[in-house]
Design a protein around this motif. Structure first.
Motif, PDB file in Angstrom:
ATOM      1  N   ASN A 123       0.841  -1.193   0.000  1.00  0.00           N
ATOM      2  CA  ASN A 123       0.000   0.000   0.000  1.00  0.00           C
ATOM      3  C   ASN A 123       0.876   1.243   0.000  1.00  0.00           C
ATOM      4  N   VAL A 124       0.619   2.164  -0.912  1.00  0.00           N
ATOM      5  CA  VAL A 124       1.425   3.379  -0.975  1.00  0.00           C
ATOM      6  C   VAL A 124       0.568   4.554  -1.422  1.00  0.00           C
ATOM      7  N   SER A 125       0.761   5.707  -0.801  1.00  0.00           N
ATOM      8  CA  SER A 125       0.106   6.954  -1.192  1.00  0.00           C
ATOM      9  C   SER A 125       1.143   7.854  -1.844  1.00  0.00           C
ATOM     10  N   VAL A 126       0.786   8.452  -2.974  1.00  0.00           N
ATOM     11  CA  VAL A 126       1.764   9.241  -3.741  1.00  0.00           C
ATOM     12  C   VAL A 126       1.116  10.517  -4.261  1.00  0.00           C
ATOM     13  N   PRO A 127       1.929  11.516  -4.626  1.00  0.00           N
ATOM     14  CA  PRO A 127       1.375  12.708  -5.293  1.00  0.00           C
ATOM     15  C   PRO A 127       0.987  12.360  -6.718  1.00  0.00           C
ATOM     16  N   ARG A 128       0.235  13.238  -7.349  1.00  0.00           N
ATOM     17  CA  ARG A 128      -0.173  13.012  -8.740  1.00  0.00           C
ATOM     18  C   ARG A 128       0.982  13.437  -9.651  1.00  0.00           C
ATOM     19  N   ALA A 129       1.934  12.540  -9.803  1.00  0.00           N
ATOM     20  CA  ALA A 129       3.151  12.835 -10.555  1.00  0.00           C
ATOM     21  C   ALA A 129       3.387  11.741 -11.577  1.00  0.00           C
ATOM     22  N   SER A 130       3.615  12.140 -12.824  1.00  0.00           N
ATOM     23  CA  SER A 130       3.763  11.164 -13.896  1.00  0.00           C
ATOM     24  C   SER A 130       5.000  10.296 -13.719  1.00  0.00           C
ATOM     25  N   TYR A 131       6.084  10.868 -13.193  1.00  0.00           N
ATOM     26  CA  TYR A 131       7.292  10.053 -13.035  1.00  0.00           C
ATOM     27  C   TYR A 131       7.089   8.981 -11.971  1.00  0.00           C
ATOM     28  N   VAL A 132       6.283   9.290 -10.937  1.00  0.00           N
ATOM     29  CA  VAL A 132       5.973   8.299  -9.902  1.00  0.00           C
ATOM     30  C   VAL A 132       5.120   7.185 -10.497  1.00  0.00           C
ATOM     31  N   SER A 133       4.158   7.560 -11.340  1.00  0.00           N
ATOM     32  CA  SER A 133       3.311   6.570 -11.996  1.00  0.00           C
ATOM     33  C   SER A 133       4.128   5.642 -12.885  1.00  0.00           C
ATOM     34  N   LEU A 134       5.090   6.201 -13.622  1.00  0.00           N
ATOM     35  CA  LEU A 134       5.941   5.376 -14.475  1.00  0.00           C
ATOM     36  C   LEU A 134       6.802   4.440 -13.633  1.00  0.00           C
ATOM     37  N   TYR A 156       5.669  19.019  -1.224  1.00  0.00           N
ATOM     38  CA  TYR A 156       5.386  20.340  -0.667  1.00  0.00           C
ATOM     39  C   TYR A 156       6.359  21.358  -1.242  1.00  0.00           C
ATOM     40  N   HIS A 157       5.908  22.613  -1.229  1.00  0.00           N
ATOM     41  CA  HIS A 157       6.776  23.713  -1.619  1.00  0.00           C
ATOM     42  C   HIS A 157       7.793  23.929  -0.509  1.00  0.00           C
ATOM     43  N   HIS A 203       9.214   8.818   9.679  1.00  0.00           N
ATOM     44  CA  HIS A 203      10.517   9.085   9.062  1.00  0.00           C
ATOM     45  C   HIS A 203      10.329   9.780   7.718  1.00  0.00           C
ATOM     46  N   ALA A 204      11.214  10.731   7.406  1.00  0.00           N
ATOM     47  CA  ALA A 204      11.151  11.470   6.138  1.00  0.00           C
ATOM     48  C   ALA A 204      12.499  11.428   5.449  1.00  0.00           C
ATOM     49  N   HIS A 205      12.488  11.095   4.155  1.00  0.00           N
ATOM     50  CA  HIS A 205      13.721  11.034   3.364  1.00  0.00           C
ATOM     51  C   HIS A 205      13.464  11.671   2.008  1.00  0.00           C
ATOM     52  N   THR A 206      14.227  12.701   1.674  1.00  0.00           N
ATOM     53  CA  THR A 206      14.004  13.422   0.422  1.00  0.00           C
ATOM     54  C   THR A 206      14.268  12.529  -0.778  1.00  0.00           C
ATOM     55  N   LEU A 207      13.286  12.436  -1.647  1.00  0.00           N
ATOM     56  CA  LEU A 207      13.418  11.709  -2.909  1.00  0.00           C
ATOM     57  C   LEU A 207      13.931  12.621  -4.008  1.00  0.00           C
ATOM     58  N   TRP A 208      13.345  13.819  -4.099  1.00  0.00           N
ATOM     59  CA  TRP A 208      13.705  14.720  -5.181  1.00  0.00           C
ATOM     60  C   TRP A 208      13.369  16.151  -4.786  1.00  0.00           C
ATOM     61  N   VAL A 238       9.051  13.722  -0.893  1.00  0.00           N
ATOM     62  CA  VAL A 238       9.687  13.118   0.279  1.00  0.00           C
ATOM     63  C   VAL A 238       9.055  11.763   0.561  1.00  0.00           C
ATOM     64  N   ILE A 239       9.891  10.740   0.700  1.00  0.00           N
ATOM     65  CA  ILE A 239       9.426   9.405   1.062  1.00  0.00           C
ATOM     66  C   ILE A 239       9.174   9.369   2.567  1.00  0.00           C
ATOM     67  N   ILE A 240       8.030   8.832   2.970  1.00  0.00           N
ATOM     68  CA  ILE A 240       7.703   8.763   4.393  1.00  0.00           C
ATOM     69  C   ILE A 240       7.283   7.342   4.776  1.00  0.00           C
TER      70      ILE A 240
END
Length: 316
Positions: free
Chosen positions: A97-108, A151-152, A169-174, A283-285
Motif C-alpha cells: 500500500n502506498v500513497s503518492v502525489p499526482r506525478a507522472s514520473y511516480v506513476s511510471l 510540498y513547496h 521518518h522522512a527522506h528526500t526523494l527529489w 519526500v518518502i515517508i
C-alpha cells in the motif's frame, strides 16, 4: 547421533550482536540469561569458533564471529522470507500500500515496479494518488506503511514538524523546479523558455486538494504569482489533467518533470519558466518503527531509477 544447527540459536546470536549484551538480548528474547549464555556456548561448540569476546564495551564479535554472523543473518533473512510466503502449505498473499502525489514520473516508476514482480506471487496492491496530508493520514490510520508527500520548500518546516510529531521518518526523494506542461499545439509551444507574462490569459490547471491548514488554497499551489492567474481549473485526478491538456486550447500546468515517453504518448511538451521562486520537494515517508520490506525497497529503487534519468534529461 549427528547434531544439526539450531536455527533458534542463530537468532539468539544475532540478538546478542545487536544489543552487545547477554542481559539485554535475554530481555528482548524473553529467555533467561543463563539459558541464553548456554545456547551461545552450544552454538560456538557446534561451529568450532568463538563468536563473541567479552570487553568493557560489552559482547563484541571476533573476526571469525563477525563473518559467521553475517552469513547467519542471510540465512535467517531467507528463512523469514519463506515463512512469510508459505504457511500450512498455502502461499501467503503479499500486501503493498502506498500513497503518492499526482506525478507522472511516480506513476511510471510504479508501472516498472509492477513489471518486475513475480507473476506467480499472490499480491494485493493499493496505489493511491492523493495530497500530502492524506498520505500522512493513511500511514497513521489506514494501514499504509509507505508514502510520498510533495510540498513547496516554503512549507518544509510545517511538514517536518508534523512528521516528527507523528513519529514518521522522512527522506528526500527529489528536490526540483516546476516546469510548464502543455500541448505541442499550444500557442506558446514554439517558445523554448517562458515567463509568467507569457502565461497571462491562458488557463492554468491546478490540483485542487493540496492546501494545508492556515494557508490559503491558492498560496499553497503557486505562492509566487498565482494572484496574477485569472483563469484556473481545479482538478482532483491525473487522468483529467492529460485529457484537458491535449484537448482544451490554451491550457497548461505546473508540474514536476514528466518522462519523455509519456509526453510523446499524450502529445505534450515541457517548457521551463523563469520567475518561479522556491523549489518543491518529494519526500518518502514511513513510520519510524517500520522496517522497509522487499516490495517497499523495490518500489523505492524504481523511483530513484526513473527520477535520476529524468533529472539528467530535464536539467542537463
Amino acid at each position: 547421533m549427528r547434531l544439526t544447527l539450531n536455527i533458534l540459536h542463530l537468532r539468539y546470536a544475532l540478538e546478542v550482536e545487536k544489543t552487545g549484551s547477554i542481559t539485554s538480548a535475554a530481555d528482548h528474547l524473553f529467555v533467561g540469561q543463563p539459558n541464553l549464555s548456554k545456547a551461545i556456548k552450544e552454538l560456538e561448540s557446534f561451529i568450532g569458533i568463538t563468536i563473541f569476546k567479552r570487553t568493557s564495551k560489552g559482547m563484541i564479535p571476533t573476526q571469525k564471529g563477525a563473518e559467521f554472523l553475517n552469513n547467519a543473518r542471510k540465512v535467517i533473512s531467507k528463512i523469514d522470507e519463506l515463512d512469510n510466503m508459505y504457511s500450512m502449505g498455502k502461499v501467503k498473499k503479499r500486501f503493498f500500500n502506498v500513497s503518492v502525489p499526482r506525478a507522472s514520473y511516480v506513476s511510471l516508476a510504479f508501472t516498472r515496479f509492477l513489471e518486475g514482480l513475480d507473476e506467480g506471487e499472490r499480491l494485493e496492491v493499493n496505489f493511491k494518488e492523493t495530497n500530502s496530508l492524506e498520505a500522512v493520514r493513511n500511514i497513521l490510520e489506514n494501514e499504509y506503511n509507505l508514502g510520498i508527500i510533495r510540498y513547496h520548500a516554503d512549507y518544509e518546516k510545517y511538514f517536518l514538524n508534523l512528521l516528527e510529531a507523528k513519529n514518521i521518518h522522512a527522506h528526500t526523494l527529489w528536490e526540483f523546479d516546476c516546469v510548464v506542461v502543455m500541448s505541442k499545439h499550444h500557442p506558446l509551444a514554439k517558445k523554448k523558455k517562458l515567463t509568467w507574462e507569457d502565461l497571462r490569459g491562458y488557463t492554468m490547471l491546478v490540483h485542487g486538494d493540496t492546501a494545508i491548514p492556515s494557508v490559503t488554497h491558492s498560496e499553497m499551489q503557486v505562492p509566487e504569482m498565482v494572484e496574477n492567474i485569472d483563469r484556473k481549473i481545479y482538478l482532483y485526478e491525473r487522468g483529467s489533467q492529460m485529457d484537458l491538456l491535449r484537448s482544451v486550447s490554451g491550457t497548461y500546468m505546473l508540474v514536476s518533470p514528466i518522462p519523455e515517453e509519456l509526453l510523446k504518448a499524450n502529445g505534450l511538451i515541457l517548457r521551463k519558466c523563469s520567475g518561479l521562486k522556491g523549489r518543491y520537494k518529494d519526500v518518502i515517508i514511513y513510520p519510524k518503527n517500520y522496517k522497509l520490506k522487499r516490495l517497499d525497497k523495490e518500489f523505492i529503487e524504481s523511483l530513484y531509477s526513473v527520477k535520476d534519468a529524468l533529472e539528467k534529461n530535464t536539467y542537463s
